[in-house]
Design a protein around this motif. Structure first.
Motif, PDB file in Angstrom:
ATOM      1  N   ALA A  10     -35.785 -99.455 -24.225  1.00 50.59           N
ATOM      2  CA  ALA A  10     -35.106-100.668 -24.705  1.00 50.59           C
ATOM      3  C   ALA A  10     -34.393-101.385 -23.560  1.00 50.59           C
ATOM      4  N   GLY A  11     -33.752-100.637 -22.672  1.00 56.06           N
ATOM      5  CA  GLY A  11     -33.085-101.240 -21.520  1.00 56.06           C
ATOM      6  C   GLY A  11     -34.060-101.904 -20.570  1.00 56.06           C
ATOM      7  N   ILE A  12     -35.184-101.266 -20.335  1.00 57.83           N
ATOM      8  CA  ILE A  12     -36.209-101.846 -19.461  1.00 57.83           C
ATOM      9  C   ILE A  12     -36.770-103.127 -20.073  1.00 57.83           C
ATOM     10  N   ALA A  13     -37.037-103.100 -21.375  1.00 54.28           N
ATOM     11  CA  ALA A  13     -37.586-104.275 -22.053  1.00 54.28           C
ATOM     12  C   ALA A  13     -36.583-105.436 -22.047  1.00 54.28           C
ATOM     13  N   ALA A  14     -35.325-105.138 -22.347  1.00 56.50           N
ATOM     14  CA  ALA A  14     -34.312-106.194 -22.364  1.00 56.50           C
ATOM     15  C   ALA A  14     -34.110-106.775 -20.965  1.00 56.50           C
ATOM     16  N   GLY A  15     -34.066-105.936 -19.957  1.00 56.47           N
ATOM     17  CA  GLY A  15     -33.924-106.418 -18.581  1.00 56.47           C
ATOM     18  C   GLY A  15     -35.120-107.243 -18.135  1.00 56.47           C
ATOM     19  N   GLY A  16     -36.306-106.834 -18.535  1.00 59.25           N
ATOM     20  CA  GLY A  16     -37.505-107.601 -18.187  1.00 59.25           C
ATOM     21  C   GLY A  16     -37.525-108.973 -18.843  1.00 59.25           C
ATOM     22  N   LEU A  17     -37.128-109.017 -20.108  1.00 60.45           N
ATOM     23  CA  LEU A  17     -37.063-110.311 -20.793  1.00 60.45           C
ATOM     24  C   LEU A  17     -35.999-111.218 -20.184  1.00 60.45           C
ATOM     25  N   TRP A  18     -34.855-110.629 -19.817  1.00 62.44           N
ATOM     26  CA  TRP A  18     -33.780-111.421 -19.216  1.00 62.44           C
ATOM     27  C   TRP A  18     -34.208-111.957 -17.843  1.00 62.44           C
ATOM     28  N   ALA A  19     -34.920-111.147 -17.070  1.00 61.69           N
ATOM     29  CA  ALA A  19     -35.381-111.580 -15.752  1.00 61.69           C
ATOM     30  C   ALA A  19     -36.568-112.530 -15.847  1.00 61.69           C
ATOM     31  N   ALA A  20     -37.250-112.549 -16.982  1.00 61.86           N
ATOM     32  CA  ALA A  20     -38.397-113.441 -17.141  1.00 61.86           C
ATOM     33  C   ALA A  20     -37.985-114.908 -17.194  1.00 61.86           C
ATOM     34  N   VAL A  21     -36.761-115.183 -17.625  1.00 51.60           N
ATOM     35  CA  VAL A  21     -36.308-116.574 -17.729  1.00 51.60           C
ATOM     36  C   VAL A  21     -36.278-117.252 -16.366  1.00 51.60           C
ATOM     37  N   PRO A  22     -35.598-116.690 -15.338  1.00 50.20           N
ATOM     38  CA  PRO A  22     -35.660-117.328 -14.016  1.00 50.20           C
ATOM     39  C   PRO A  22     -37.079-117.355 -13.434  1.00 50.20           C
ATOM     40  N   GLY A  23     -37.866-116.310 -13.724  1.00 54.75           N
ATOM     41  CA  GLY A  23     -39.246-116.295 -13.248  1.00 54.75           C
ATOM     42  C   GLY A  23     -40.072-117.413 -13.857  1.00 54.75           C
ATOM     43  N   TYR A  24     -39.897-117.620 -15.142  1.00 54.56           N
ATOM     44  CA  TYR A  24     -40.609-118.702 -15.823  1.00 54.56           C
ATOM     45  C   TYR A  24     -40.182-120.057 -15.272  1.00 54.56           C
ATOM     46  N   LEU A  25     -38.885-120.245 -15.093  1.00 53.63           N
ATOM     47  CA  LEU A  25     -38.393-121.513 -14.562  1.00 53.63           C
ATOM     48  C   LEU A  25     -38.908-121.762 -13.147  1.00 53.63           C
ATOM     49  N   LYS A  26     -39.016-120.711 -12.340  1.00 60.02           N
ATOM     50  CA  LYS A  26     -39.554-120.854 -10.985  1.00 60.02           C
ATOM     51  C   LYS A  26     -41.034-121.226 -11.033  1.00 60.02           C
ATOM     52  N   ALA A  27     -41.793-120.568 -11.901  1.00 56.96           N
ATOM     53  CA  ALA A  27     -43.232-120.797 -11.955  1.00 56.96           C
ATOM     54  C   ALA A  27     -43.585-122.163 -12.529  1.00 56.96           C
ATOM     55  N   LYS A  28     -42.895-122.578 -13.573  1.00 61.25           N
ATOM     56  CA  LYS A  28     -43.262-123.813 -14.253  1.00 61.25           C
ATOM     57  C   LYS A  28     -42.560-125.055 -13.713  1.00 61.25           C
ATOM     58  N   MET A  29     -41.321-124.896 -13.249  1.00 67.04           N
ATOM     59  CA  MET A  29     -40.555-126.070 -12.849  1.00 67.04           C
ATOM     60  C   MET A  29     -40.160-126.070 -11.381  1.00 67.04           C
ATOM     61  N   GLY A  30     -40.423-124.979 -10.674  1.00 68.25           N
ATOM     62  CA  GLY A  30     -40.128-124.921  -9.254  1.00 68.25           C
ATOM     63  C   GLY A  30     -38.648-124.796  -8.916  1.00 68.25           C
ATOM     64  N   THR A  31     -37.847-124.319  -9.852  1.00 69.45           N
ATOM     65  CA  THR A  31     -36.415-124.189  -9.587  1.00 69.45           C
ATOM     66  C   THR A  31     -36.143-122.977  -8.711  1.00 69.45           C
ATOM     67  N   ASN A  32     -34.948-122.916  -8.149  1.00 70.41           N
ATOM     68  CA  ASN A  32     -34.563-121.803  -7.289  1.00 70.41           C
ATOM     69  C   ASN A  32     -34.183-120.611  -8.157  1.00 70.41           C
ATOM     70  N   GLU A  33     -34.907-119.494  -7.991  1.00 71.07           N
ATOM     71  CA  GLU A  33     -34.669-118.330  -8.848  1.00 71.07           C
ATOM     72  C   GLU A  33     -33.346-117.641  -8.544  1.00 71.07           C
ATOM     73  N   VAL A  34     -32.829-117.762  -7.327  1.00 74.27           N
ATOM     74  CA  VAL A  34     -31.540-117.152  -6.996  1.00 74.27           C
ATOM     75  C   VAL A  34     -30.419-117.854  -7.759  1.00 74.27           C
ATOM     76  N   ILE A  35     -30.419-119.167  -7.741  1.00 72.76           N
ATOM     77  CA  ILE A  35     -29.398-119.928  -8.450  1.00 72.76           C
ATOM     78  C   ILE A  35     -29.512-119.676  -9.961  1.00 72.76           C
ATOM     79  N   ASN A  36     -30.722-119.667 -10.465  1.00 73.56           N
ATOM     80  CA  ASN A  36     -30.913-119.408 -11.905  1.00 73.56           C
ATOM     81  C   ASN A  36     -30.456-118.002 -12.285  1.00 73.56           C
ATOM     82  N   SER A  37     -30.711-117.023 -11.432  1.00 71.70           N
ATOM     83  CA  SER A  37     -30.281-115.652 -11.728  1.00 71.70           C
ATOM     84  C   SER A  37     -28.760-115.547 -11.730  1.00 71.70           C
ATOM     85  N   ILE A  38     -28.101-116.237 -10.808  1.00 72.09           N
ATOM     86  CA  ILE A  38     -26.634-116.232 -10.778  1.00 72.09           C
ATOM     87  C   ILE A  38     -26.092-116.882 -12.043  1.00 72.09           C
ATOM     88  N   MET A  39     -26.696-117.975 -12.479  1.00 71.40           N
ATOM     89  CA  MET A  39     -26.250-118.614 -13.713  1.00 71.40           C
ATOM     90  C   MET A  39     -26.508-117.721 -14.929  1.00 71.40           C
TER      91      MET A  39
END
Length: 75
Positions: A10-39
């Motif tokens: 459950a922890g691995i799945a929740a962490g993967g889903l949470w980390a997928a948001v900055p990854g998705y934003l980087k892939a689709k919109m080209g945003t900075n994943e470091v800034i998104n992860s901090i937010m």
């Protein structure tokens, strides 16, 4: 015997889903994943505070969550 692996999965799945948001934003919109992860850290902090302080998941009268059961602890 099933509690510890279930908690880990459950922890691995929740962490993967949470980390997928900055990854998705980087892939689709080209945003900075470091800034998104901090937010996302601030969002996680406020969500955890809300859940612990304002719902029935927290310990009544304290700003804490219930203790983890022995069967779910590592070590």
């Amino acid at each position: 015997i099933i509690h510890l692996p279930l908690v880990l999965i459950a922890g691995i799945a929740a962490g993967g889903l949470w980390a997928a948001v900055p990854g998705y934003l980087k892939a689709k919109m080209g945003t900075n994943e470091v800034i998104n992860s901090i937010m996302m850290n601030y969002i996680a902090m406020y969500v955890a505070n809300f859940i612990i302080l304002r719902t029935s998941f927290g310990v009544q009268g304290k700003s804490a969550s219930p203790l983890i059961k022995e069967s779910a602890r590592i070590g």
